[in-house]
Design a protein around this motif. Structure first.
Motif, PDB file in Angstrom:
ATOM      1  N   GLU A 104       0.829  -1.209   0.000  1.00  0.00           N
ATOM      2  CA  GLU A 104       0.000   0.000   0.000  1.00  0.00           C
ATOM      3  C   GLU A 104       0.863   1.258   0.000  1.00  0.00           C
ATOM      4  O   GLU A 104       0.576   2.221  -0.727  1.00  0.00           O
ATOM      5  N   ARG A 136      -4.753 -13.078  -2.075  1.00  0.00           N
ATOM      6  CA  ARG A 136      -6.211 -13.098  -1.889  1.00  0.00           C
ATOM      7  C   ARG A 136      -6.750 -14.520  -2.018  1.00  0.00           C
ATOM      8  O   ARG A 136      -7.616 -14.934  -1.243  1.00  0.00           O
ATOM      9  N   TYR A 152     -10.684 -10.177   6.876  1.00  0.00           N
ATOM     10  CA  TYR A 152     -10.252  -8.774   6.854  1.00  0.00           C
ATOM     11  C   TYR A 152      -9.114  -8.575   5.859  1.00  0.00           C
ATOM     12  O   TYR A 152      -9.114  -7.617   5.058  1.00  0.00           O
ATOM     13  N   GLU A 211     -10.341  -8.714   2.281  1.00  0.00           N
ATOM     14  CA  GLU A 211     -10.944  -7.439   1.883  1.00  0.00           C
ATOM     15  C   GLU A 211      -9.873  -6.370   1.682  1.00  0.00           C
ATOM     16  O   GLU A 211     -10.006  -5.505   0.807  1.00  0.00           O
ATOM     17  N   TYR A 212      -8.816  -6.442   2.467  1.00  0.00           N
ATOM     18  CA  TYR A 212      -7.688  -5.513   2.310  1.00  0.00           C
ATOM     19  C   TYR A 212      -7.057  -5.671   0.929  1.00  0.00           C
ATOM     20  O   TYR A 212      -6.694  -4.679   0.278  1.00  0.00           O
ATOM     21  N   CYS A 213      -6.922  -6.916   0.485  1.00  0.00           N
ATOM     22  CA  CYS A 213      -6.381  -7.172  -0.856  1.00  0.00           C
ATOM     23  C   CYS A 213      -7.254  -6.519  -1.930  1.00  0.00           C
ATOM     24  O   CYS A 213      -6.735  -5.905  -2.882  1.00  0.00           O
ATOM     25  N   VAL A 214      -8.554  -6.648  -1.790  1.00  0.00           N
ATOM     26  CA  VAL A 214      -9.471  -6.029  -2.749  1.00  0.00           C
ATOM     27  C   VAL A 214      -9.303  -4.513  -2.734  1.00  0.00           C
ATOM     28  O   VAL A 214      -9.272  -3.858  -3.796  1.00  0.00           O
ATOM     29  N   GLN A 215      -9.168  -3.932  -1.541  1.00  0.00           N
ATOM     30  CA  GLN A 215      -8.989  -2.487  -1.429  1.00  0.00           C
ATOM     31  C   GLN A 215      -7.678  -2.043  -2.071  1.00  0.00           C
ATOM     32  O   GLN A 215      -7.617  -0.971  -2.698  1.00  0.00           O
ATOM     33  N   LEU A 216      -6.622  -2.855  -1.931  1.00  0.00           N
ATOM     34  CA  LEU A 216      -5.345  -2.506  -2.549  1.00  0.00           C
ATOM     35  C   LEU A 216      -5.449  -2.513  -4.074  1.00  0.00           C
ATOM     36  O   LEU A 216      -4.894  -1.629  -4.743  1.00  0.00           O
ATOM     37  N   GLU A 243      -8.161  -1.984  -5.795  1.00  0.00           N
ATOM     38  CA  GLU A 243      -8.953  -0.808  -6.150  1.00  0.00           C
ATOM     39  C   GLU A 243      -8.124   0.466  -6.022  1.00  0.00           C
ATOM     40  O   GLU A 243      -8.242   1.376  -6.862  1.00  0.00           O
ATOM     41  N   LEU A 244      -7.289   0.555  -4.968  1.00  0.00           N
ATOM     42  CA  LEU A 244      -6.432   1.727  -4.799  1.00  0.00           C
ATOM     43  C   LEU A 244      -5.441   1.843  -5.946  1.00  0.00           C
ATOM     44  O   LEU A 244      -5.221   2.944  -6.480  1.00  0.00           O
TER      45      LEU A 244
END
Length: 331
Positions: A174, A195, A247, A250-255, A257-258
């Motif tokens: 990140e 993921r 958790y 979901e963090y992987c998905v957010q990364l 997307e970021l």
């Protein structure tokens, strides 16, 4: 029977010698612990732990056809579950490889009652981990249910720390995405691999939670209350691991997307820059095309200051456009 399985047989034989017990029937080795007391204060029967091949199920002396059918079907099982029958619990354990390869894939079946735990070697993958759990400390599992609890606890003992390491790895990714997104190459594949690993682990932890809950519930009262509490504790631990894995997933998905958002922002900035540059030269191109017609009656063509005037006009237009773009904060 593979080499690791034979080593486990020898370890259990040494346990037999320590406890001065006789060899188990049917040629199998059985590790017996000292008797424990149940909640009523009566001494419980000595526990017997056996490790056998799946093909030796018929030699366990189980008469319940439903239990035998469940045990025979374990050859095709790739999940963790426990089913309650009249007199015993039967099921299997399947844990994927842990992050960082700290634990290899684990797969074995079991048949549990208050006095006996039979571990069924489905494909030989469990033998090393079972050996470490069963020979660690005999006093830590004075009953067959306690032995199964200790084995399962042993298998997941370092998983939370490994998940914390994965969280640190994702945090580093990140920071790199925010600091220098253009230098990240191949990170999408790395994040997606993590993921997938976390998805498999989360499913395994949820199934382990269901297994422990089934044994802890023990509607028929097969196990002492103290042993049921242990599996309730194991269920809570599996829930925490599942929540952590979910958790991180979901963090992987957010990364991802970021990273996509940063890439989109970078492309938008590039497109805006190209648009501004093109807009600056549109009026100049218009002037060039206009005077490029070269009609004979165009007075500017023969005017002494025509060339200098067109240059000055072009510079004024460019300066006005740059000021406008600065005012709009497009530059």
């Amino acid at each position: 029977m593979d080499t690791t399985h034979r080593d486990l047989e020898r370890d259990i034989e040494r346990i037999d010698a320590m406890l001065h017990t006789d060899e188990a029937p049917r040629g199998r080795r059985a590790a017996k612990s000292s008797g424990s007391e149940d909640e009523s204060g009566r001494e419980a029967a000595a526990a017997r732990i056996e490790v056998i091949d799946l093909g030796e199920v018929d030699g366990l002396g189980i008469e319940d056809k439903d239990v035998l059918r469940t045990l025979r079907e374990l050859a095709t099982s790739h999940s963790t579950f426990a089913e309650a029958y009249a007199g015993c619990f039967a099921g299997s354990v399947y844990l994927p490889e842990a992050p960082g390869a700290t634990r290899k894939r684990v797969r074995f079946g079991f048949c549990l009652d208050a006095a006996r735990l039979a571990l069924l070697d489905i494909d030989g993958a469990h033998s090393g981990t079972a050996e470490g759990a069963l020979t660690d400390d005999l006093s830590s599992y004075p009953s067959a249910p306690r032995a199964l609890y200790e084995l399962l606890r042993h298998l997941i003992r370092e998983d939370f720390l490994r998940l914390v390491d994965v969280e640190g790895e994702l945090s580093d990714i990140e920071e790199r995405i925010i600091a220098a997104p253009s230098r990240l190459r191949g990170e999408d594949g790395r994040i997606l691999r993590r993921r997938r690993e976390l998805m498999r682990l989360n499913g395994a932890y949820q199934q382990l939670d269901e297994l422990a809950s089934t044994i802890a519930q023990d509607d028929d009262g097969l196990l002492p209350r103290t042993d049921r509490r242990l599996f309730n504790t194991l269920s809570q631990r599996a829930q925490r691991l599942s929540a952590k894995a979910q958790y991180l997933r979901e963090y992987c998905v957010q990364l991802i997307e970021l990273k996509d958002a940063r890439a989109d922002a970078r492309r938008d900035a590039t497109n805006l820059y190209l648009t501004v540059v093109a807009s600056i030269f549109v009026p100049i191109t218009t002037i060039t095309g206009w005077y490029g017609m070269n009609f004979s009656n165009m007075p500017e063509l023969s005017w002494e200051y025509g060339y200098a005037t067109v240059i000055a006009l072009s510079l004024v237009i460019i300066a006005a456009e740059l000021a406008f773009f600065k005012w709009k904060k497009w530059l």
